[in-house]
Scaffold this motif. Structure first.
Motif, mmCIF file in Angstrom:
data_model
loop_
_atom_site.group_PDB
_atom_site.id
_atom_site.type_symbol
_atom_site.label_atom_id
_atom_site.label_comp_id
_atom_site.label_asym_id
_atom_site.label_seq_id
_atom_site.Cartn_x
_atom_site.Cartn_y
_atom_site.Cartn_z
ATOM 1 N N ASP A 234 0.834 -1.202 0.000
ATOM 2 C CA ASP A 234 0.000 0.000 0.000
ATOM 3 C C ASP A 234 0.870 1.254 0.000
ATOM 4 N N VAL A 235 0.557 2.167 -0.926
ATOM 5 C CA VAL A 235 1.257 3.455 -0.992
ATOM 6 C C VAL A 235 0.182 4.533 -0.897
ATOM 7 N N ALA A 236 0.468 5.602 -0.122
ATOM 8 C CA ALA A 236 -0.540 6.666 0.046
ATOM 9 C C ALA A 236 -0.010 8.006 -0.448
ATOM 10 N N LEU A 237 -0.841 8.714 -1.190
ATOM 11 C CA LEU A 237 -0.528 10.097 -1.579
ATOM 12 C C LEU A 237 -1.539 10.990 -0.871
ATOM 13 N N LEU A 238 -1.024 11.875 -0.008
ATOM 14 C CA LEU A 238 -1.900 12.779 0.744
ATOM 15 C C LEU A 238 -2.065 14.081 -0.021
ATOM 16 N N VAL A 239 -3.294 14.558 -0.048
ATOM 17 C CA VAL A 239 -3.600 15.781 -0.783
ATOM 18 C C VAL A 239 -4.373 16.708 0.146
ATOM 19 N N VAL A 240 -3.956 17.968 0.223
ATOM 20 C CA VAL A 240 -4.685 18.926 1.070
ATOM 21 C C VAL A 240 -6.041 19.199 0.407
ATOM 22 N N GLY A 241 -7.097 19.207 1.207
ATOM 23 C CA GLY A 241 -8.444 19.376 0.663
ATOM 24 C C GLY A 241 -8.950 18.032 0.201
ATOM 25 N N ASP A 242 -9.594 18.025 -0.977
ATOM 26 C CA ASP A 242 -10.076 16.774 -1.564
ATOM 27 C C ASP A 242 -9.187 16.407 -2.756
ATOM 28 N N PRO A 243 -8.944 15.099 -2.980
ATOM 29 C CA PRO A 243 -8.070 14.712 -4.097
ATOM 30 C C PRO A 243 -8.508 15.291 -5.441
ATOM 31 N N PHE A 244 -9.816 15.444 -5.646
ATOM 32 C CA PHE A 244 -10.252 15.937 -6.951
ATOM 33 C C PHE A 244 -10.469 17.452 -6.966
ATOM 34 N N GLY A 245 -9.930 18.136 -5.949
ATOM 35 C CA GLY A 245 -9.949 19.598 -5.937
ATOM 36 C C GLY A 245 -8.818 20.176 -6.784
ATOM 37 N N ALA A 246 -8.006 19.325 -7.409
ATOM 38 C CA ALA A 246 -6.942 19.774 -8.320
ATOM 39 C C ALA A 246 -6.782 18.706 -9.399
ATOM 40 N N THR A 247 -6.567 19.144 -10.648
ATOM 41 C CA THR A 247 -6.579 18.210 -11.789
ATOM 42 C C THR A 247 -5.424 17.204 -11.771
ATOM 43 N N THR A 248 -4.282 17.614 -11.179
ATOM 44 C CA THR A 248 -3.088 16.758 -11.100
ATOM 45 C C THR A 248 -3.401 15.348 -10.608
ATOM 46 N N HIS A 249 -4.329 15.253 -9.666
ATOM 47 C CA HIS A 249 -4.549 13.963 -9.016
ATOM 48 C C HIS A 249 -5.349 13.007 -9.887
ATOM 49 N N THR A 250 -6.088 13.534 -10.830
ATOM 50 C CA THR A 250 -6.768 12.666 -11.800
ATOM 51 C C THR A 250 -5.700 11.993 -12.660
ATOM 52 N N ASP A 251 -4.684 12.754 -13.052
ATOM 53 C CA ASP A 251 -3.592 12.226 -13.882
ATOM 54 C C ASP A 251 -2.909 11.034 -13.226
ATOM 55 N N ILE A 252 -2.568 11.171 -11.951
ATOM 56 C CA ILE A 252 -1.791 10.102 -11.313
ATOM 57 C C ILE A 252 -2.664 8.858 -11.112
ATOM 58 N N VAL A 253 -3.957 9.041 -10.887
ATOM 59 C CA VAL A 253 -4.859 7.879 -10.776
ATOM 60 C C VAL A 253 -4.933 7.178 -12.139
ATOM 61 N N LEU A 254 -4.985 7.957 -13.208
ATOM 62 C CA LEU A 254 -5.012 7.364 -14.561
ATOM 63 C C LEU A 254 -3.739 6.572 -14.833
ATOM 64 N N ARG A 255 -2.589 7.126 -14.402
ATOM 65 C CA ARG A 255 -1.319 6.425 -14.638
ATOM 66 C C ARG A 255 -1.264 5.131 -13.831
ATOM 67 N N ALA A 256 -1.778 5.173 -12.592
ATOM 68 C CA ALA A 256 -1.811 3.946 -11.777
ATOM 69 C C ALA A 256 -2.682 2.899 -12.466
ATOM 70 N N ARG A 257 -3.850 3.342 -12.944
ATOM 71 C CA ARG A 257 -4.754 2.401 -13.629
ATOM 72 C C ARG A 257 -4.076 1.774 -14.837
ATOM 73 N N ALA A 258 -3.337 2.607 -15.601
ATOM 74 C CA ALA A 258 -2.663 2.099 -16.805
ATOM 75 C C ALA A 258 -1.611 1.049 -16.434
ATOM 76 N N LEU A 259 -1.052 1.163 -15.224
ATOM 77 C CA LEU A 259 -0.039 0.176 -14.788
ATOM 78 C C LEU A 259 -0.691 -1.031 -14.103
ATOM 79 N N GLY A 260 -2.008 -1.048 -14.089
ATOM 80 C CA GLY A 260 -2.715 -2.182 -13.483
ATOM 81 C C GLY A 260 -2.698 -2.142 -11.961
ATOM 82 N N ILE A 261 -2.450 -0.962 -11.373
ATOM 83 C CA ILE A 261 -2.395 -0.845 -9.907
ATOM 84 C C ILE A 261 -3.802 -0.501 -9.393
#
Ligand code: SAM
Length: 292
Positions: A76-103
């Motif tokens: 398990d790896v955690a990325l902490l984000v101030v506020g809500d994760p989807f309050g900034a577009t950057t975090h959608t990108d990293i979730v997409l990259r994780a999905r592409a790697l099958g994580i």
């Protein structure tokens, strides 16, 4: 599992129990520290979690995400984000990259400025598009946000204006010389934001943002205690003329009030007005709040 965990807006105690459990179980914990700031130090966060935190700058999250995602399919790896994760577009990108790697991924939500802005008394249902305002320079004054504000104004909707944060920026000289020397962090203040809005209005001249007849509400450190959170309401001109201390410490946001405002929204926000009589007068005359 790759967890993206919202920390909420204020301090270490705003994390949810579900989020805290995920942090406790993670083998690595990153803190995204460039789209927003928490009101407490990294050390206080580490003491509360009883584990070290790796601060992830823009470069790490946007271009070296493989390092963050390493082995997240096995542990398990955690990325902490101030506020809500989807309050900034950057975090959608990293979730997409994780999905592409099958994580496998899991997002744990929290309060965001996008909903906590309701603290000023304006109804969240009456907001239009959110815009971001970046620091103008002598040669670069991007004004595409003005078109979004105009669309909201035409529909009578309120506009949440998020203000620029500059962290880990290099001066032009250091950048040119390839020196990894960074400028001190800068957070846009309310007077700077209002003066930039009026500068854009002066160049576009479409009558969207008028100094004396456009109402706005400034919000600082929303979610903080009463010594930190500040809300100040007035015309753009009144907000521009307040001493900077009135707005307290960053982070700051600004709301431009839409013309379909309900009289109860005006009454609620009146408590925060620089000049209550002027607030009411402009709301009655320019916003047609006749029930006031
Ligand atoms: C890119 S947004 C990130 C938002 C964050 N992820 C969230 O969900 O709240 C950062 C901007 O939101 C606004 N902001 C964030 N937290 C705030 C707070 N507690 N009070 C006032 N404005 C805030 C500021 O304008 C700041 O520059």
């Amino acid at each position: 599992m790759f967890y993206v965990i919202g920390l909420g807006l204020c301090d270490e105690k705003d994390i949810s129990i579900r989020g805290l459990e995920a942090v406790k179980g993670a083998s690595r914990v990153y803190l995204e520290a460039y789209t927003s700031i928490l009101m407490i130090s990294q050390e206080r966060l580490e003491a509360f979690y009883e584990k070290p935190i790796i601060v992830a700058d823009r470069d790490m999250v946007e271009t070296q995400s493989d390092e963050i995602l390493k082995d997240a399919d096995k542990e398990d790896v955690a990325l902490l984000v101030v506020g809500d994760p989807f309050g900034a577009t950057t975090h959608t990108d990293i979730v997409l990259r994780a999905r592409a790697l099958g994580i496998p991924t899991r997002v744990i939500h929290n309060a965001s400025i996008m909903n906590a802005v309701g603290a000023c008394g304006l109804q969240l249902y009456n907001f239009g598009q959110t815009v971001s305002l970046v620091f103008f320079t002598e040669t670069w004054k991007p004004d595409s946000y003005y078109d979004r504000v105009k669309e909201n104004v035409k529909l009578g909707m309120h506009t949440l204006v998020l203000l620029d944060i500059k962290v880990k920026e290099q001066s032009e000289e250091n950048l040119a010389r390839g020196r990894k020397i960074y400028e001190p962090p800068r957070y846009m203040s309310i007077p700077t934001a209002v003066s930039q809005l009026l500068e854009t209005e002066a160049s576009r001249q479409e009558g969207i943002l008028e100094p004396e007849t456009t109402l706005a509400i400034a919000l600082s450190r929303v979610g903080g205690d009463s010594s930190q959170q500040k809300i100040v309401a007035g015309t753009l001109k009144e907000l521009l003329n307040q001493p900077v201390e009135v707005y307290g410490e960053p982070l700051h946001s600004l709301v431009i009030v839409g013309k379909r405002v309900h009289h109860l929204e005006i009454e609620y926000a009146e408590d925060y007005a620089v000049d209550k009589a002027s607030w009411r007068r402009v709301a009655k005359d320019m916003y047609k709040c006749t029930e006031l």
